[in-house]
Write an enzyme that holds these catalytic residues in place. Structure first.
Site, PDB file in Angstrom:
ATOM      1  N   CYS A  37       7.469  21.755  26.249  1.00  0.00           N
ATOM      2  CA  CYS A  37       6.238  21.061  26.669  1.00  0.00           C
ATOM      3  C   CYS A  37       6.001  19.762  25.906  1.00  0.00           C
ATOM      4  CB  CYS A  37       5.036  21.978  26.515  1.00  0.00           C
ATOM      5  SG  CYS A  37       5.193  23.502  27.428  1.00  0.00           S
ATOM      6  N   HIS A  49      -1.175  17.613  26.303  1.00  0.00           N
ATOM      7  CA  HIS A  49      -0.405  18.571  27.097  1.00  0.00           C
ATOM      8  C   HIS A  49      -1.378  19.544  27.753  1.00  0.00           C
ATOM      9  CE1 HIS A  49       2.306  21.578  28.412  1.00  0.00           C
ATOM     10  NE2 HIS A  49       2.018  22.446  27.447  1.00  0.00           N
ATOM     11  N   ASN A  71       0.284  24.824  33.671  1.00  0.00           N
ATOM     12  CA  ASN A  71       1.191  24.242  32.671  1.00  0.00           C
ATOM     13  C   ASN A  71       2.526  23.920  33.339  1.00  0.00           C
ATOM     14  OD1 ASN A  71       2.890  23.691  30.538  1.00  0.00           O
ATOM     15  ND2 ASN A  71       2.252  25.434  29.288  1.00  0.00           N
TER      16      ASN A  71
HETATM   17  O1  UT7 Z   1       4.062  25.941  25.913  1.00  0.00           O
HETATM   18  C1  UT7 Z   1       3.609  27.155  25.488  1.00  0.00           C
HETATM   19  C2  UT7 Z   1       2.947  27.804  26.644  1.00  0.00           C
HETATM   20  N1  UT7 Z   1       2.056  28.848  26.281  1.00  0.00           N
HETATM   21  C3  UT7 Z   1       0.757  28.639  26.027  1.00  0.00           C
HETATM   22  O2  UT7 Z   1       0.253  27.549  26.006  1.00  0.00           O
HETATM   23  C4  UT7 Z   1      -0.079  29.874  25.759  1.00  0.00           C
HETATM   24  C5  UT7 Z   1      -1.204  29.637  24.799  1.00  0.00           C
HETATM   25  N2  UT7 Z   1      -2.071  30.803  24.811  1.00  0.00           N
HETATM   26  C6  UT7 Z   1      -3.074  30.952  25.700  1.00  0.00           C
HETATM   27  O3  UT7 Z   1      -3.308  30.100  26.541  1.00  0.00           O
HETATM   28  C7  UT7 Z   1      -3.925  32.187  25.596  1.00  0.00           C
HETATM   29  O4  UT7 Z   1      -3.609  32.889  24.398  1.00  0.00           O
HETATM   30  C8  UT7 Z   1      -3.741  33.158  26.812  1.00  0.00           C
HETATM   31  C9  UT7 Z   1      -4.365  32.532  28.065  1.00  0.00           C
HETATM   32  C10 UT7 Z   1      -2.288  33.458  27.065  1.00  0.00           C
HETATM   33  C11 UT7 Z   1      -4.490  34.461  26.535  1.00  0.00           C
HETATM   34  O5  UT7 Z   1      -5.863  34.201  26.277  1.00  0.00           O
HETATM   35  P1  UT7 Z   1      -6.557  34.820  24.984  1.00  0.00           P
HETATM   36  O6  UT7 Z   1      -7.980  34.415  25.019  1.00  0.00           O
HETATM   37  O7  UT7 Z   1      -5.743  34.409  23.797  1.00  0.00           O
HETATM   38  O8  UT7 Z   1      -6.462  36.369  25.257  1.00  0.00           O
HETATM   39  P2  UT7 Z   1      -5.759  37.496  24.366  1.00  0.00           P
HETATM   40  O9  UT7 Z   1      -4.275  37.323  24.363  1.00  0.00           O
HETATM   41  O10 UT7 Z   1      -6.477  37.591  23.067  1.00  0.00           O
HETATM   42  O11 UT7 Z   1      -6.086  38.793  25.231  1.00  0.00           O
HETATM   43  C12 UT7 Z   1      -7.433  39.264  25.441  1.00  0.00           C
HETATM   44  C13 UT7 Z   1      -7.369  40.418  26.429  1.00  0.00           C
HETATM   45  C14 UT7 Z   1      -6.281  41.444  26.072  1.00  0.00           C
HETATM   46  O12 UT7 Z   1      -6.796  42.732  26.394  1.00  0.00           O
HETATM   47  P3  UT7 Z   1      -7.385  43.674  25.228  1.00  0.00           P
HETATM   48  O13 UT7 Z   1      -6.234  43.883  24.288  1.00  0.00           O
HETATM   49  O14 UT7 Z   1      -8.515  42.900  24.605  1.00  0.00           O
HETATM   50  O15 UT7 Z   1      -7.807  44.881  25.977  1.00  0.00           O
HETATM   51  C15 UT7 Z   1      -5.166  41.107  27.051  1.00  0.00           C
HETATM   52  O16 UT7 Z   1      -4.348  42.218  27.342  1.00  0.00           O
HETATM   53  O17 UT7 Z   1      -7.051  39.935  27.741  1.00  0.00           O
HETATM   54  C16 UT7 Z   1      -5.950  40.678  28.267  1.00  0.00           C
HETATM   55  N3  UT7 Z   1      -5.191  39.823  29.179  1.00  0.00           N
HETATM   56  C17 UT7 Z   1      -5.524  39.639  30.446  1.00  0.00           C
HETATM   57  N4  UT7 Z   1      -6.531  40.138  31.211  1.00  0.00           N
HETATM   58  C18 UT7 Z   1      -6.603  39.727  32.489  1.00  0.00           C
HETATM   59  C19 UT7 Z   1      -4.087  39.079  28.896  1.00  0.00           C
HETATM   60  N5  UT7 Z   1      -3.706  38.416  30.000  1.00  0.00           N
HETATM   61  C20 UT7 Z   1      -4.577  38.730  30.975  1.00  0.00           C
HETATM   62  C21 UT7 Z   1      -4.704  38.364  32.329  1.00  0.00           C
HETATM   63  N6  UT7 Z   1      -5.725  38.883  33.037  1.00  0.00           N
HETATM   64  N7  UT7 Z   1      -3.860  37.502  32.933  1.00  0.00           N
END
Ligand code: UT7
Length: 330
Positions: free
Chosen positions: A115, A257, A287
């Site tokens: 990215c 980005h 993205n």
């Molecule tokens: O170039 C690199 C590309 N990658 C990125 O840029 C990723 C950067 N990271 C992010 O954008 C965020 O971390 C995410 C969007 C991937 C996740 O958001 P978050 O606010 O960090 O959520 P989290 O990982 O802390 O997860 C919170 C909850 C979890 O459930 P529990 O454990 O609290 O019960 C996840 O399992 O949300 C759950 N979860 C989802 N729920 C619904 C994770 N993905 C999803 C989903 N839909 N798609």
């Protein structure tokens, strides 16, 4: 001592017509439109048509950028493509693009900085031009990420889309004001496991086992990436401002980005940059890796926000982990 400076002579972008909406993803994984919009800001992403590969998207964006620069393809003397989702492992996507543009003979190379790819290739092109090696370099961030995304993994499949953005960067004189002022690059290879496509390369070649264990797809530790993204993009922005003896009031637009709106907002907050001056089209694109910055830039130009003479700060982070920033007057 530089002999020349680099100006952005033309920009172009291309997003394929097919869309993946949040509602479409609800049918594939346990997620919902509200969660995706709240946590990422994304509503839809574009997907390449079955007959389109990365070079096809790059080609469309390149033609627009060359035309915008008032040039013909024959005026281009070097091509650099930022991609991690190229048409093939080999040959490079830049060579495929070179052939499509009918430019046999000129150098063509790919850079795999994920990215951060566009900032990396802008920095390389700027160095080549300053050294006097080339006059008009075509730089393209182009990705078809959707061919490498696991649509059973809800954490990754909600994020990614396909697209391409191209710039023609051209030689100008050292007195010109509308030039690339600086670029700063960094990488932290020790954090490579945070975003990785573990198989399909020389470490673990493609096999039935690879297909079965799903290690062919992108895998990611989202939370850690998030924290690193905010940290490194904020740091490279700070570095860029200090290097140019600027503060946030000198910057007309921040083009970060486009991975997640919350990341962009946190970076802007870090150096008291107004959110209204952050260019974001993440809602409609997701993205697109190396393509996000040139596509967002081109959209903001076409809708009248970015204008000639303005000062722009670009910043990116990505797999590697890589990161970088650049400052330019457009
Ligand atoms: O170039 C690199 C590309 N990658 C990125 O840029 C990723 C950067 N990271 C992010 O954008 C965020 O971390 C995410 C969007 C991937 C996740 O958001 P978050 O606010 O960090 O959520 P989290 O990982 O802390 O997860 C919170 C909850 C979890 O459930 P529990 O454990 O609290 O019960 C996840 O399992 O949300 C759950 N979860 C989802 N729920 C619904 C994770 N993905 C999803 C989903 N839909 N798609």
């Amino acid at each position: 001592m530089s002999l020349y400076r680099t100006r952005v002579a033309g920009t172009g972008s291309y997003l394929p017509p097919d869309l993946i909406t949040n509602k479409d993803l609800e049918k594939l994984v346990d997620t919902n439109d509200e969660w995706i919009r709240e946590r990422t800001g994304i509503s839809e992403r574009h997907r390449a048509l079955p007959n389109q590969a990365t070079s096809d998207l790059a080609y469309e964006a390149s033609l627009l950028a060359i035309k915008d620069a008032n040039l013909e393809p024959k005026d281009i003397d070097c091509i650099i493509v930022g991609t991690v989702t190229g048409d093939y492992q080999t040959p490079s996507t830049s060579c495929v693009l070179q052939a499509k543009l009918g430019l046999n003979g000129i150098p063509a190379m790919d850079v795999g900085a994920a990215c951060s790819g566009f900032i990396y290739i802008l920095s390389m092109a700027d160095a080549y031009i300053r050294m006097g090696m080339y006059k008009n370099i075509l730089i393209v961030g182009a990705e078809v990420t959707t061919r490498f995304v696991n649509y059973k993994d809800r954490e990754t499949c909600i994020l990614f889309g396909d697209g391409a953005g191209a710039w023609v960067v051209s030689r100008t004189d050292t007195q010109a004001k509308d030039v690339v002022y600086s670029s700063h690059l960094r990488a932290e290879g020790s954090l490579g496991d945070l975003f990785i496509r573990p198989s399909g390369g020389s470490k673990r070649p493609f096999s039935q086992e690879v297909l079965d264990d799903n290690s062919y797809w992108f895998t990611m530790k989202g939370r850690e990436i998030y924290k690193n993204a905010v940290r490194t993009m904020s740091a490279t922005c700070q570095e860029a401002l200090e290097f140019n003896k600027m503060n946030s009031s000198h910057i007309d637009w921040l083009v970060p980005h486009q991975a997640n709106w919350r990341i962009m907002e946190a970076v802007a907050n870090h150096f008291d940059f107004p959110k209204e001056k952050v260019i974001s089209i993440v809602d409609q694109m997701g993205n697109t890796s190396a393509a996000t910055i040139p596509v967002a830039f081109d959209f903001a130009r076409k809708d009248g926000r970015i204008k000639r003479g303005q000062t722009i700060l670009l910043t990116a982070f990505g797999a590697g982990l890589t990161a970088g920033s650049a400052v330019l007057q457009f």
